[in-house]
Write a protein that holds these residues in place. Sequence first.
Motif, PDB file in Angstrom:
ATOM      1  N   MET A 176      59.480  64.810  31.760  1.00 32.92           N
ATOM      2  CA  MET A 176      59.329  63.822  32.777  1.00 32.92           C
ATOM      3  C   MET A 176      59.324  62.234  31.929  1.00 32.92           C
ATOM      4  O   MET A 176      59.289  61.297  32.730  1.00 32.92           O
ATOM      5  CB  MET A 176      57.643  63.798  33.177  1.00 32.92           C
ATOM      6  CG  MET A 176      57.755  65.003  34.297  1.00 32.92           C
ATOM      7  SD  MET A 176      55.686  65.263  34.630  1.00 32.92           S
ATOM      8  CE  MET A 176      55.446  63.770  35.455  1.00 32.92           C
ATOM      9  N   GLN A 221      59.894  57.299  39.829  1.00 31.59           N
ATOM     10  CA  GLN A 221      58.995  57.014  39.054  1.00 31.59           C
ATOM     11  C   GLN A 221      57.642  57.578  39.800  1.00 31.59           C
ATOM     12  O   GLN A 221      56.974  58.004  38.897  1.00 31.59           O
ATOM     13  CB  GLN A 221      58.870  55.442  39.182  1.00 31.59           C
ATOM     14  CG  GLN A 221      59.831  54.627  38.613  1.00 31.59           C
ATOM     15  CD  GLN A 221      60.012  55.083  37.101  1.00 31.59           C
ATOM     16  OE1 GLN A 221      59.134  55.353  36.278  1.00 31.59           O
ATOM     17  NE2 GLN A 221      61.366  55.329  36.514  1.00 31.59           N
ATOM     18  N   LYS A 222      57.327  57.499  41.131  1.00 28.34           N
ATOM     19  CA  LYS A 222      56.187  57.739  41.481  1.00 28.34           C
ATOM     20  C   LYS A 222      56.348  59.217  41.831  1.00 28.34           C
ATOM     21  O   LYS A 222      56.390  59.665  43.123  1.00 28.34           O
ATOM     22  CB  LYS A 222      55.854  56.897  42.905  1.00 28.34           C
ATOM     23  CG  LYS A 222      55.447  55.463  42.474  1.00 28.34           C
ATOM     24  CD  LYS A 222      54.759  54.765  43.375  1.00 28.34           C
ATOM     25  CE  LYS A 222      54.008  53.537  42.888  1.00 28.34           C
ATOM     26  NZ  LYS A 222      55.143  52.712  42.543  1.00 28.34           N
ATOM     27  N   TYR A 223      56.076  60.243  40.977  1.00 31.85           N
ATOM     28  CA  TYR A 223      56.186  61.542  41.287  1.00 31.85           C
ATOM     29  C   TYR A 223      54.998  62.215  40.174  1.00 31.85           C
ATOM     30  O   TYR A 223      54.869  61.557  39.112  1.00 31.85           O
ATOM     31  CB  TYR A 223      57.396  62.168  41.188  1.00 31.85           C
ATOM     32  CG  TYR A 223      58.263  62.238  39.866  1.00 31.85           C
ATOM     33  CD1 TYR A 223      58.123  63.763  39.263  1.00 31.85           C
ATOM     34  CD2 TYR A 223      58.625  61.158  39.203  1.00 31.85           C
ATOM     35  CE1 TYR A 223      58.534  63.483  37.780  1.00 31.85           C
ATOM     36  CE2 TYR A 223      59.073  61.186  37.735  1.00 31.85           C
ATOM     37  CZ  TYR A 223      58.781  62.702  37.206  1.00 31.85           C
ATOM     38  OH  TYR A 223      59.414  62.597  35.898  1.00 31.85           O
ATOM     39  N   ASP A 224      54.929  63.380  40.387  1.00 31.44           N
ATOM     40  CA  ASP A 224      54.092  64.224  39.332  1.00 31.44           C
ATOM     41  C   ASP A 224      54.502  65.700  39.471  1.00 31.44           C
ATOM     42  O   ASP A 224      54.948  66.299  40.578  1.00 31.44           O
ATOM     43  CB  ASP A 224      52.726  64.044  39.610  1.00 31.44           C
ATOM     44  CG  ASP A 224      51.917  64.160  38.301  1.00 31.44           C
ATOM     45  OD1 ASP A 224      52.313  64.701  37.109  1.00 31.44           O
ATOM     46  OD2 ASP A 224      50.811  63.863  37.918  1.00 31.44           O
ATOM     47  N   ALA A 225      54.197  66.411  38.419  1.00 29.50           N
ATOM     48  CA  ALA A 225      54.294  67.849  38.443  1.00 29.50           C
ATOM     49  C   ALA A 225      53.136  68.538  38.187  1.00 29.50           C
ATOM     50  O   ALA A 225      52.252  68.360  37.358  1.00 29.50           O
ATOM     51  CB  ALA A 225      55.304  68.238  37.141  1.00 29.50           C
ATOM     52  N   LEU A 263      57.507  60.860  29.977  1.00 30.30           N
ATOM     53  CA  LEU A 263      56.285  60.163  30.110  1.00 30.30           C
ATOM     54  C   LEU A 263      55.918  59.417  28.762  1.00 30.30           C
ATOM     55  O   LEU A 263      56.461  59.802  27.602  1.00 30.30           O
ATOM     56  CB  LEU A 263      55.103  60.925  30.305  1.00 30.30           C
ATOM     57  CG  LEU A 263      55.198  61.837  31.605  1.00 30.30           C
ATOM     58  CD1 LEU A 263      53.725  62.490  31.769  1.00 30.30           C
ATOM     59  CD2 LEU A 263      54.980  60.491  32.787  1.00 30.30           C
TER      60      LEU A 263
END
Lengths: 179, 475, 1005
Positions: A50, A33-37, A52
């Motif tokens: 992702m 969950q706690k990730y980002d590109a 989202l």
Amino acid sequence: MSKKQNIYGLLAEYKNPAELMNAASKVAEAGYQKYDAYSPFPIHGMDQAMKLKESKLGWIVLIHGIFGLLGGLGLQVLTQSVLYAHNIAGKPFLNLPAFIPVTFELTVLLSAFGAFFGMFYLNNLPKLNKSLFNSDNFAKATDDGFFICIESEDDLFSEGETEKLLLDAGALNIEKIEP
Amino acid sequence: MSQKYKYKPEPALVEGDHDFGSITKLISDIPQQATPKWWYIAFGISNMVLALLLGVVTYLIVQGTGVWGLNKAAGWGWAIVNFVWWVGIGHAGTLISAILFLFRQGWRTAINRFAEAMTIFAVMCAGIFPAIHVGRIWVVYWMFPIPNSMQLWPQFFSPLLWDVFAVGTYFTVSLLFWYVGLVPDFATMRDKVKGKWAKFTYGLFSLGWTGGNRQWQNYEKSYMILAGLAAPLVLSVHTIVSFDFAVSIIPGWHTTIFPPYFVAGAVFSGFAMVMTLMLIARKLYGLQDIMTVNHIEKMNIIILVTGSMVGFAYIMEFFIAWYGGVEYEKFAFINRATGPYAWAYWIMTLCNVISPQFFWVKKFRRSVVMSFILSIVVNIGMWFERFVITVTSLAQDYIPGAWAYYTPTLIDVLTFVGTFGLFFTFFLLFLRFMPMVAMAEIKGVMPQANPAFYENDKMADLAKGPGEQQTGKER
Amino acid sequence: MSNENQRTYWKSLNELAQNEEFVKASEREFPKEASELKDGLSRRNFIQIMGASVALAGLASCRKPVQKILPLRQQPEHMVPGNPLYYATSMPFKDSVYGLIVETREGRPIKIEGNPEHPSTLGSTNVFQQAATLELYDRDRSRHILQGDQQASREEFEAFCAEQFADTDQRIAFISEDSSSPTYLRLKQAVLDRFPNAEWVNHEPFSDENRLLGNEKAFGQKLRTYHHFDQAKVILSLDEDFMQLSDNDVENVKRFSEARRVKSTEDDMNRLYSVESAFTLTGSNADHRLRVKAAQIPLFLNALAARLSESVDGLEAYRNHTNEFSQHAWISVLAEELLNNRGESIVAAGMDHDSDVHATVAAINLALGNAGTTIAYLELPHVEAGDQNQRFAEVTRRLGAGEFQSVVIMGTNPVFTAPSDLNFAEALDAVPVSINLSNHVGETARLCDWHVNKTHFLEAWGDGYSYNGVRSIIQPMIQPLFGALSEVEFLNMVLNGEYTTGYDLVRETWQSFAPQDFEDTWATVLHDGLQEGTSFPAVSVSLANGFTEEAGQVLGQSTPVDEEALELVMKVDSRVYDGRFANNGWLQELPDSITKITWDNVAQISAATARRIGIPDERDFGDLDAHKIRITAGDQTVEIPAWVIPGQADNSITVTYGYGREGFGRVADGVGTDIYPLRTTENLLFHSDVQVERTGEQYAIASTQDHSSMEGRALVREASIEEYRDHPTFAPDMVYIPGEVDEKSISRYTLFDPQDYPENEPQWGMSIDLNTCIGCHACTIACQAENNIPVIGKREVHREREMHWIRVDRYFSGPDEANPQVLHQPVPCMHCELAPCEQVCPVAATTHSDDGLNQMTYNRCIGTRYCANNCPYKVRRFNFFNYTKEYLTTGEDPEVVQMAMNPDVTIRFRGVMEKCTYCVQRIQRGKIETKRETDLKKPADGTVKTACQQACPANAIDFGDLTDTDSQISQIKRNERSYLMLGELNTRPRTSYVAKLRNPNPDMA
């Protein structure tokens, strides 16, 4: 979980948008969950990759817009037709056609405020310092670098497996980010 | 190269062998280079002209509106002409950034940044005039919706008051829109610049932007909504400005065609101004790869179209004046073409209707020199259009006994000249310290930005180039 | 403009205050410290001033006569601060007086109206009378008695007189302006008795002398011609401007317009023929106008007389006389008209024509039986034997020859106005002692050994006879601002060497008019302003024996006129007259009725003459520059801008006197061109042949109207009386106005139902009768006086920013461009019910009141000028600079002009819009008084009069409450000729017009 104190997360760099997206979908499928590109420009399809949810910004704007509409109309009706009504060119006090332009402008203005501040609010900006900035390499994220960062806050986060996942996804390099 | 084109029938938006890194370098280096000499010269001149503006405005405030050439019949003169002209100029910026964005016109990315900058500075110049043209400048704030001691509020039937809101909103929204677009590029600058203070300042304005997709998601939404708002806004602004005239009762003003006609004219002059500035900028900063001849041609087409719309409006006005059968209306228009102000009318027609027709020829559309000359001619013409509308109608309206010929004074002229000082002072500062092209957006429209692009390895190899070596160095 | 021109007018009122030429001149006269007003207007004096008016309050209301200053600390009777007091008085002008009512505030006279009881004004006024208050508060009036350059006290002058005139045998020359004052004449007689060797001559540059002499030739007696224009069906005016520039103009206009007023198709109207060289106001209102050179007018008249002589007796002298006009179409038509209207016609000639012309005119009127019906010939008590102009020339010659020990010049200003060939200035030098009494330290005063400052008629006691002989009183409204002497006080001092108050002198005279119960009579006279039942005796005239012979001789000498010779006609000016009003800003800024030029006199020429001289015969729109021409007559030359005006006779140049002053006043100096140099004993008013060439210079002219064609728009609507009878509603029918057809359908033409007005409020409306309006501008200047409208100066007018709230548009119409018809149209604010100006004001500074006024809130106005742009009638005026402040606070002594302001009217500051308010201050006063007295909100009809309405000599303006269906205004608005200007715009103006009618002669068409 003691690890979580000494690192903020793992930062993996990818070659190009395609690989970034492919990696992102892998991470998403893994359930993180706690990730980002991170990319220098928005990449089409990344949201789906992702998984989202739709941005909530639209609602914020709508509410602002309604306030602008009612506020604008109210301002004019109150001042011109109720509070201080006077005979202007023999026109009726409640002269709605004449109120349209200002109402419209105020609606737009308020909506714009909504879209502007709403966006920064949702992105919880401004936040001038972030752990990510501890990585020199990360500077490329605004230039021509493509990164994924999985935060140690994430429940599934364990340094080994996460690193493996990112490498399998084709990371060029992996970096531990200091908190 | 040629193979690359196989995949893209449209001419490339970015020419030359560029990848993300080189784009970044190309743009972000400009503020980091040593200030060029020409910049100092230009900035110095602009400052002097700006000082002139401050001078004449002070003189105006001390002496009274009488220092202008106004008289009993022509209550409005150059001040309003300049206001409408500058506001019109502004429109191109928003049009490019908002409407072309909604129409998914990728080519806009090359020019939207400083088109928007131009908008903001043009609206600033415009905004000066309504403020200083009133008789009692010190109470001009009564135009804002605040009650006075007698609970008296502004009068919302007045188009002038609509103007206050329209122009105010327009300026604010343009500014927000512009800033939103700037944030990612400020971040780029933050990560590029060396100096501590520079880093801090850019960092401050980039608000800690990281380029994470969760940010991009809201960002794009916001950008789209702002574009969606700005599009009707930009149309409404000149519509409302045109109401100043259209809502009145004066022959030559009282015309329903004004709103579309004014908007077309605004876009027309705006694009011309963008063209002028762009041609200078791309030369001085060697941005021919980004602002290509294809861009110039596309803009010229818009100039041609809007110019023809304006020309059509001129003809339509005449037709309606005749068809409507109101003698005052008839007189007003025939008088424009044949009366004491005919010279202005024919300058207007020549510059606005005739000159753009050159762009039917592809050779001219793609000629830098031609574009430059015509872009300036068009703006002269558009200024005269506003002059013709404002002055001729007032000078000779219903009662011949009250007619009065309007002649501007030196102060009128200097005030107008002065606003260019204001405009260019800001514009030069912008060129010097801000990324003048939207790097993130340019990258976004490059073929390499599309993941589908990499499905073909050959393409991927082609696309690597210096980017690859750079990452290699990192290892 | 060349620098030379820059000099000739000041850029702003600031500069006006420091008008170099005047400052130079005045400094030459009295040192700086001397010329300060502080002592003139200290608080104490001001209280005295107020006290004086208090005293008068007593007088005017038939209380015991007091002639002392009351201190204000006792609450004076009648005087409620904030309320006006009205007194009856008279204005002396040349040898008549005009009855006036003066409004005073806290002891300051601020507004002048006609005295309704007085036949000379019948409640109306002309521009000169309206401007008299500013005359009183003229800062440049002489403030001291001067001995050479030194100030002297009254006592010193008293002593000087006692000593100087002790020797009664000495030869004294008295040169006086014309006066009808019984007191003055009594003293004059006393003077002539006391000084047997004294010579008394009147010098009035533009007196009615020629007319008097003409009557003498015809009837053997110097008689005044008194026209009853209301009695005449047919009027022939030969260069006679009886509406504006001849004596008794107000009464003339009143009588003329009464005969002109048409209420229904039954009514008749008179017919006016005008034969003249240049457009006079009268000519502009003529039904038929013939333009001939002034030199040809005698010929025209002789031809007419000859034709008439075939049908009537008394014109034998002219029988069989022929000249180039004998076959002229007009002669036969006019002869027929006059013969058909015997006893109901008037033939009148202008004062510029010589006595022979007037003799012929007199004979014709007698022959037509007009004498005694439409014309009365009056015997004047104050008439001098012989030709005054010749006598003056003679006296001047003797002055030069040193035949007099002393000369006393009273009122008149011969150094400026005397024929140039007399060299009066030199003659004056030859006299050992010269004494002068005048308002200004003018051209004459500066050359005299003694100058005594003269009071204004509003601040001194006096008396006089009106034109037709009504004995009238002049009572002071205020203490002399600068402690001056009135002419009677002065003359008495010369006579007895001691000071006696004008009050005593006048009373002494009037004792003889009412030997028994004098006090009552006196009180009544003060109250009414005149003595009932007095008038000059009318003489029943008969041809003098020998007239026929004389006339025959004159005819014998008459020679044909050279058409090609350029003649020069020199007239008095419609604003500054002979120059006496030159320092009056209101008058200087008042547009001339025909040329619409302010702040200048020009040479009026026809287009053909212009081509002949070699200057453009028409102007481009916006081009207000005039070409200067050099006029040479004999050895004298003047350079003056030429102005092409339609209707001017070809080869005839008309110029006006009174401009180009030096050292006269801050306003007057350097304005226009002085043409007195061209005035010679032989050619007082007329040169038959002058040389003219263009100088090549351009000169900026401040004209308030730039375009003279109505462009075929139905603004002024007119028809002949026949057309009117065939089609009574021709005026409203000219333009179709949606919704006017039936009121209910209006909503079909407006998007919403307009506001309605409260029942209990009056609804004000105005109507202007274009048929009776003569375009004299009395309304304009009355409005300026009432509403504190500033004088803005030539440059601002030249920039077309004039501030007049009611302007008079003048249009030329008709097929003949060389001799067009003239239309006069006064345009005040229309107070539209759907006012375009109101809806565009962003700050609600202009709104509509419950009684239907379109109001300006000066305090709220921010000056976007949008309202003015959106006003179709262009009646809004903008304070581009701080006009009023400059007007009221520049110079070292602004207090004086400030006294002229109306305390009821707000002073407007820089950057705000202003316009006609329908005299809202008068409306409010009327409403308040009505409320107090009757507890009603609607004043009775006629209780509220606007300033323009009250001043108008033609009663062309009506104003009142539209909700009162019987009111004058409602009736007029129901008239079928009543129409709305630009009504098709659906602005619903409250000001409407009554269409103009003409009464052309069918035979002339």
